[in-house]
Design a protein around this motif. Structure first.
Motif, PDB file in Angstrom:
ATOM      1  N   MET A   1       0.851  -1.188   0.000  1.00  0.00           N
ATOM      2  CA  MET A   1       0.000   0.000   0.000  1.00  0.00           C
ATOM      3  C   MET A   1       0.891   1.244   0.000  1.00  0.00           C
ATOM      4  O   MET A   1       1.851   1.323   0.744  1.00  0.00           O
ATOM      5  CB  MET A   1      -0.897   0.009   1.244  1.00  0.00           C
ATOM      6  CG  MET A   1      -1.632   1.302   1.424  1.00  0.00           C
ATOM      7  SD  MET A   1      -2.809   1.426   2.782  1.00  0.00           S
ATOM      8  CE  MET A   1      -1.814   1.094   4.203  1.00  0.00           C
ATOM      9  N   ARG A   2       0.551   2.187  -0.835  1.00  0.00           N
ATOM     10  CA  ARG A   2       1.264   3.466  -0.888  1.00  0.00           C
ATOM     11  C   ARG A   2       0.414   4.541  -0.246  1.00  0.00           C
ATOM     12  O   ARG A   2      -0.801   4.551  -0.378  1.00  0.00           O
ATOM     13  CB  ARG A   2       1.544   3.867  -2.317  1.00  0.00           C
ATOM     14  CG  ARG A   2       2.651   3.092  -2.935  1.00  0.00           C
ATOM     15  CD  ARG A   2       3.024   3.738  -4.230  1.00  0.00           C
ATOM     16  NE  ARG A   2       4.206   3.085  -4.759  1.00  0.00           N
ATOM     17  CZ  ARG A   2       4.752   3.394  -5.891  1.00  0.00           C
ATOM     18  NH1 ARG A   2       4.212   4.334  -6.638  1.00  0.00           N
ATOM     19  NH2 ARG A   2       5.817   2.776  -6.307  1.00  0.00           N
ATOM     20  N   ILE A   3       1.107   5.459   0.413  1.00  0.00           N
ATOM     21  CA  ILE A   3       0.446   6.625   0.999  1.00  0.00           C
ATOM     22  C   ILE A   3       1.046   7.860   0.337  1.00  0.00           C
ATOM     23  O   ILE A   3       2.262   8.005   0.266  1.00  0.00           O
ATOM     24  CB  ILE A   3       0.638   6.689   2.526  1.00  0.00           C
ATOM     25  CG1 ILE A   3       0.070   5.438   3.175  1.00  0.00           C
ATOM     26  CG2 ILE A   3      -0.015   7.946   3.086  1.00  0.00           C
ATOM     27  CD1 ILE A   3       0.308   5.365   4.665  1.00  0.00           C
ATOM     28  N   VAL A   4       0.178   8.726  -0.158  1.00  0.00           N
ATOM     29  CA  VAL A   4       0.611   9.949  -0.827  1.00  0.00           C
ATOM     30  C   VAL A   4       0.168  11.130   0.029  1.00  0.00           C
ATOM     31  O   VAL A   4      -1.019  11.283   0.325  1.00  0.00           O
ATOM     32  CB  VAL A   4      -0.016  10.062  -2.239  1.00  0.00           C
ATOM     33  CG1 VAL A   4       0.390  11.357  -2.906  1.00  0.00           C
ATOM     34  CG2 VAL A   4       0.366   8.856  -3.078  1.00  0.00           C
ATOM     35  N   PHE A   5       1.122  11.951   0.438  1.00  0.00           N
ATOM     36  CA  PHE A   5       0.826  13.164   1.194  1.00  0.00           C
ATOM     37  C   PHE A   5       0.891  14.346   0.236  1.00  0.00           C
ATOM     38  O   PHE A   5       1.808  14.440  -0.579  1.00  0.00           O
ATOM     39  CB  PHE A   5       1.848  13.371   2.322  1.00  0.00           C
ATOM     40  CG  PHE A   5       1.783  12.319   3.382  1.00  0.00           C
ATOM     41  CD1 PHE A   5       0.894  12.440   4.436  1.00  0.00           C
ATOM     42  CD2 PHE A   5       2.598  11.200   3.315  1.00  0.00           C
ATOM     43  CE1 PHE A   5       0.824  11.462   5.418  1.00  0.00           C
ATOM     44  CE2 PHE A   5       2.546  10.228   4.291  1.00  0.00           C
ATOM     45  CZ  PHE A   5       1.656  10.355   5.336  1.00  0.00           C
ATOM     46  N   ILE A   6      -0.082  15.231   0.350  1.00  0.00           N
ATOM     47  CA  ILE A   6      -0.111  16.401  -0.536  1.00  0.00           C
ATOM     48  C   ILE A   6      -0.502  17.628   0.276  1.00  0.00           C
ATOM     49  O   ILE A   6      -1.319  17.546   1.189  1.00  0.00           O
ATOM     50  CB  ILE A   6      -1.059  16.173  -1.732  1.00  0.00           C
ATOM     51  CG1 ILE A   6      -0.854  17.255  -2.777  1.00  0.00           C
ATOM     52  CG2 ILE A   6      -2.495  16.066  -1.283  1.00  0.00           C
ATOM     53  CD1 ILE A   6      -1.361  16.882  -4.140  1.00  0.00           C
ATOM     54  N   ASP A   7       0.105  18.734  -0.062  1.00  0.00           N
ATOM     55  CA  ASP A   7      -0.160  20.000   0.612  1.00  0.00           C
ATOM     56  C   ASP A   7      -1.038  20.862  -0.288  1.00  0.00           C
ATOM     57  O   ASP A   7      -1.000  20.724  -1.511  1.00  0.00           O
ATOM     58  CB  ASP A   7       1.154  20.713   0.909  1.00  0.00           C
ATOM     59  CG  ASP A   7       0.980  21.953   1.766  1.00  0.00           C
ATOM     60  OD1 ASP A   7      -0.064  22.083   2.436  1.00  0.00           O
ATOM     61  OD2 ASP A   7       1.884  22.797   1.770  1.00  0.00           O
ATOM     62  N   LEU A   8      -1.803  21.738   0.323  1.00  0.00           N
ATOM     63  CA  LEU A   8      -2.667  22.627  -0.450  1.00  0.00           C
ATOM     64  C   LEU A   8      -1.859  23.802  -1.000  1.00  0.00           C
ATOM     65  O   LEU A   8      -1.716  23.957  -2.204  1.00  0.00           O
ATOM     66  CB  LEU A   8      -3.836  23.114   0.411  1.00  0.00           C
ATOM     67  CG  LEU A   8      -4.856  23.993  -0.286  1.00  0.00           C
ATOM     68  CD1 LEU A   8      -5.550  23.251  -1.409  1.00  0.00           C
ATOM     69  CD2 LEU A   8      -5.881  24.501   0.719  1.00  0.00           C
ATOM     70  N   ASP A   9      -1.308  24.612  -0.105  1.00  0.00           N
ATOM     71  CA  ASP A   9      -0.566  25.807  -0.522  1.00  0.00           C
ATOM     72  C   ASP A   9       0.804  25.421  -1.062  1.00  0.00           C
ATOM     73  O   ASP A   9       1.568  24.733  -0.411  1.00  0.00           O
ATOM     74  CB  ASP A   9      -0.400  26.772   0.652  1.00  0.00           C
ATOM     75  CG  ASP A   9      -1.716  27.363   1.111  1.00  0.00           C
ATOM     76  OD1 ASP A   9      -2.636  27.446   0.279  1.00  0.00           O
ATOM     77  OD2 ASP A   9      -1.831  27.729   2.289  1.00  0.00           O
ATOM     78  N   GLY A  10       1.080  25.859  -2.266  1.00  0.00           N
ATOM     79  CA  GLY A  10       2.366  25.585  -2.886  1.00  0.00           C
ATOM     80  C   GLY A  10       2.392  24.288  -3.684  1.00  0.00           C
ATOM     81  O   GLY A  10       3.360  24.016  -4.387  1.00  0.00           O
ATOM     82  N   THR A  11       1.355  23.478  -3.591  1.00  0.00           N
ATOM     83  CA  THR A  11       1.296  22.235  -4.350  1.00  0.00           C
ATOM     84  C   THR A  11       0.007  22.208  -5.165  1.00  0.00           C
ATOM     85  O   THR A  11       0.028  22.386  -6.364  1.00  0.00           O
ATOM     86  CB  THR A  11       1.384  21.005  -3.416  1.00  0.00           C
ATOM     87  OG1 THR A  11       2.563  21.122  -2.612  1.00  0.00           O
ATOM     88  CG2 THR A  11       1.446  19.721  -4.213  1.00  0.00           C
ATOM     89  N   LEU A  12      -1.119  21.972  -4.497  1.00  0.00           N
ATOM     90  CA  LEU A  12      -2.392  22.026  -5.216  1.00  0.00           C
ATOM     91  C   LEU A  12      -2.698  23.449  -5.675  1.00  0.00           C
ATOM     92  O   LEU A  12      -3.278  23.662  -6.733  1.00  0.00           O
ATOM     93  CB  LEU A  12      -3.534  21.506  -4.336  1.00  0.00           C
ATOM     94  CG  LEU A  12      -3.667  19.991  -4.269  1.00  0.00           C
ATOM     95  CD1 LEU A  12      -4.648  19.593  -3.178  1.00  0.00           C
ATOM     96  CD2 LEU A  12      -4.108  19.416  -5.598  1.00  0.00           C
ATOM     97  N   LEU A  13      -2.316  24.409  -4.852  1.00  0.00           N
ATOM     98  CA  LEU A  13      -2.416  25.829  -5.221  1.00  0.00           C
ATOM     99  C   LEU A  13      -1.001  26.349  -5.366  1.00  0.00           C
ATOM    100  O   LEU A  13      -0.229  26.289  -4.411  1.00  0.00           O
ATOM    101  CB  LEU A  13      -3.133  26.639  -4.135  1.00  0.00           C
ATOM    102  CG  LEU A  13      -4.601  26.372  -3.918  1.00  0.00           C
ATOM    103  CD1 LEU A  13      -5.107  27.135  -2.706  1.00  0.00           C
ATOM    104  CD2 LEU A  13      -5.403  26.764  -5.137  1.00  0.00           C
TER     105      LEU A  13
END
Length: 113
Positions: A1-13
């Motif tokens: 199983m892989r876990i992906v961490f993502i940030d809102l500011d600076g990544t998605l936005l």
């Protein structure tokens, strides 16, 4: 199983902080007043020696005395009109690929959510 961490500011936005936009949104809807500005000033004075210029990133004192219900009432339309249109399409596509592959995705952000 892989876990992906993502940030809102600076990544998605890619551009300015979502929280800054929402802070202005709250101000325009008159949810911020003298009490909140005094709380921010006190926080800045108290914590500047520890955080220096990063004290702005730590400061959520502008929420002092603002009802959670009021924040939620403003947040939902704000996300639809101001956040979703600013999402980076390439990053959203990559995130969708991870989700389709069955990877666990985690939004990890300091932005209000």
């Amino acid at each position: 199983m892989r876990i992906v961490f993502i940030d809102l500011d600076g990544t998605l936005l890619r551009k300015a902080s979502c929280e800054r936009f929402f802070l202005w949104h709250m101000f325009c809807h008159r949810l911020l007043g003298p009490r909140q500005f005094l709380a921010v000033a006190w926080f800045m004075l108290r914590w500047f020696p520890r955080y220096r210029l990063d004290v702005w990133k730590q400061n959520k004192a502008y929420l002092t005395g603002v009802a959670e219900k009021k924040i939620n009432e403003l947040a939902v339309p704000f996300v639809h009109t101001s956040v979703i249109p600013r999402l980076c399409p390439v990053v959203c596509q990559r995130l969708a690929e991870h989700q389709q592959a069955g990877h666990v995705t985690v939004l990890l952000t300091g932005t209000l959510n």
